[in-house]
Design an enzyme around this catalytic site. Structure first.
Site, mmCIF file in Angstrom:
data_model
loop_
_atom_site.group_PDB
_atom_site.id
_atom_site.type_symbol
_atom_site.label_atom_id
_atom_site.label_comp_id
_atom_site.label_asym_id
_atom_site.label_seq_id
_atom_site.Cartn_x
_atom_site.Cartn_y
_atom_site.Cartn_z
ATOM 1 N N GLY A 73 23.927 10.215 24.508
ATOM 2 C CA GLY A 73 23.918 11.378 23.621
ATOM 3 C C GLY A 73 24.582 12.650 24.124
ATOM 4 C CD1 TRP B 197 30.694 12.805 25.308
ATOM 5 C CD2 TRP B 197 32.209 12.434 23.698
ATOM 6 N NE1 TRP B 197 31.906 12.509 25.906
ATOM 7 C CE2 TRP B 197 32.841 12.271 24.952
ATOM 8 C CE3 TRP B 197 32.944 12.219 22.547
ATOM 9 C CZ2 TRP B 197 34.195 11.939 25.072
ATOM 10 C CZ3 TRP B 197 34.296 11.881 22.663
ATOM 11 C CH2 TRP B 197 34.913 11.746 23.913
ATOM 12 C CG ASP C 196 25.611 3.589 21.160
ATOM 13 O OD1 ASP C 196 26.466 4.278 21.761
ATOM 14 O OD2 ASP C 196 25.284 2.446 21.567
ATOM 15 C CG ASP D 122 28.487 -4.386 16.485
ATOM 16 O OD1 ASP D 122 29.526 -3.700 16.556
ATOM 17 O OD2 ASP D 122 28.391 -5.539 16.937
ATOM 18 C CG ASP E 26 32.934 8.507 25.522
ATOM 19 O OD1 ASP E 26 34.010 8.226 26.078
ATOM 20 O OD2 ASP E 26 31.916 8.884 26.152
ATOM 21 C CE LYS F 3 35.099 5.365 26.972
ATOM 22 N NZ LYS F 3 34.481 6.224 27.967
HETATM 23 C C1 LIG Z 1 30.457 5.508 27.586
HETATM 24 S S1 LIG Z 1 29.133 5.242 26.490
HETATM 25 C C2 LIG Z 1 29.161 6.697 25.491
HETATM 26 C C3 LIG Z 1 28.625 7.919 26.172
HETATM 27 C C4 LIG Z 1 28.403 9.061 25.193
HETATM 28 N N1 LIG Z 1 29.675 9.594 24.708
HETATM 29 C C5 LIG Z 1 27.632 10.191 25.827
HETATM 30 O O1 LIG Z 1 28.168 11.289 25.952
HETATM 31 O O2 LIG Z 1 26.456 10.006 26.147
HETATM 32 C C6 LIG Z 1 29.773 4.028 25.404
HETATM 33 C C7 LIG Z 1 28.850 3.623 24.267
HETATM 34 O O3 LIG Z 1 29.568 2.783 23.338
HETATM 35 C C8 LIG Z 1 28.590 1.959 22.705
HETATM 36 N N2 LIG Z 1 29.217 0.844 21.995
HETATM 37 C C9 LIG Z 1 29.972 -0.152 22.526
HETATM 38 N N3 LIG Z 1 30.334 -1.027 21.574
HETATM 39 C C10 LIG Z 1 29.827 -0.570 20.398
HETATM 40 C C11 LIG Z 1 29.862 -1.048 19.050
HETATM 41 N N4 LIG Z 1 30.499 -2.186 18.743
HETATM 42 N N5 LIG Z 1 29.243 -0.349 18.077
HETATM 43 C C12 LIG Z 1 28.583 0.798 18.408
HETATM 44 N N6 LIG Z 1 28.507 1.299 19.674
HETATM 45 C C13 LIG Z 1 29.120 0.632 20.654
HETATM 46 C C14 LIG Z 1 27.724 1.531 23.879
HETATM 47 O O4 LIG Z 1 26.464 1.059 23.441
HETATM 48 C C15 LIG Z 1 27.632 2.813 24.726
HETATM 49 O O5 LIG Z 1 26.449 3.532 24.452
#
Ligand SMILES: C[S@@+](CC[C@H](N)C(=O)[O-])C[C@H]1O[C@@H](n2cnc3c(N)ncnc32)[C@H](O)[C@@H]1O
Length: 190
Positions: free
Chosen positions: A41, A43, A64, A80, A104, A144
């Site tokens: 969270g 961002w 997420d 998802d 991200d 990203k």
């Molecule tokens: C690097 S983290 C994000 C960090 C976030 N921006 C923060 O500031 O806390 C990447 C996130 O992408 C999510 N993610 C990956 N694949 C996903 C998908 N298919 N659908 C939704 N979320 C996804 C992961 O669960 C993870 O929480």
């Protein structure tokens, strides 16, 4: 992470979005935001601090696949992005009025750089498709990527839809990581 924790942020990633904002000034008060891959969270915290949903009535919608605890001013969706129902809920909630889509998203690292690159690019491509659907004219998309063979293709594709497209590596992104962000501005709807 210690600094983030001390300053009340859930992730160190928060500083990356702060630096993207300092450079591109995307998160103005009143802007409607979608944050993809938002957990835990950081961002979303930065976005709500900047756009001030409680004072301006704007929306911050954070999605997420993992559970994410509430953040004042943000609507949290769990799902998802590849799932049709999740996608429909996101599109319905955003009503084509989004000013900025942030992505991200990252897949769990395999340690194999080409695999990680390709998996991140798939997420980035889906996020671009979502942004084309929900953004309003003139909107922005921050995504990203991990540098590698398929990144120039996405950069080129974004140039078709946005008048201004830049690559940016925030200082808070580790210098030994191939991570960088592509920022598309001035969305050309239709
Ligand atoms: C690097 S983290 C994000 C960090 C976030 N921006 C923060 O500031 O806390 C990447 C996130 O992408 C999510 N993610 C990956 N694949 C996903 C998908 N298919 N659908 C939704 N979320 C996804 C992961 O669960 C993870 O929480």
């Amino acid at each position: 992470m210690r600094r983030a924790h001390k300053e009340g942020y859930r992730s160190r990633a928060a500083y990356k979005l702060q630096q993207i904002h300092e450079k591109f000034n995307l998160l103005k008060p009143g802007k409607n935001i979608v944050d993809l891959g938002a957990a835990p969270g950081g961002w979303t915290q930065v976005a709500t601090e900047k756009v001030l949903p409680d004072q301006t009535g704007c929306q911050v919608i954070s999605l997420d696949i993992s559970e994410m605890s509430p953040i004042p001013g943000a609507v949290i969706l769990k799902g998802d992005l590849f799932d049709q129902e999740t996608l429909e809920e996101l599109i319905q909630k955003s009503q084509n009025k989004i000013d900025v889509v942030l992505c991200d998203m990252a897949a769990p690292s395999t340690g194999h750089s080409q695999t990680d690159h390709l998996r991140t690019m798939v997420l980035a491509e889906v996020a671009l498709e979502v942004s084309l659907e929900v953004l309003s004219e003139g909107g922005a998309f921050v995504v990203k990527v991990l540098q590698g063979s398929d990144e120039p293709e996405l950069f080129k594709k974004m140039n078709k839809y946005f008048s201004k497209v830049k690559r940016f590596k925030p200082g808070a992104s580790r210098s030994d990581s191939t991570e960088l962000y592509i920022i598309g501005q001035k969305y050309k709807k239709n």
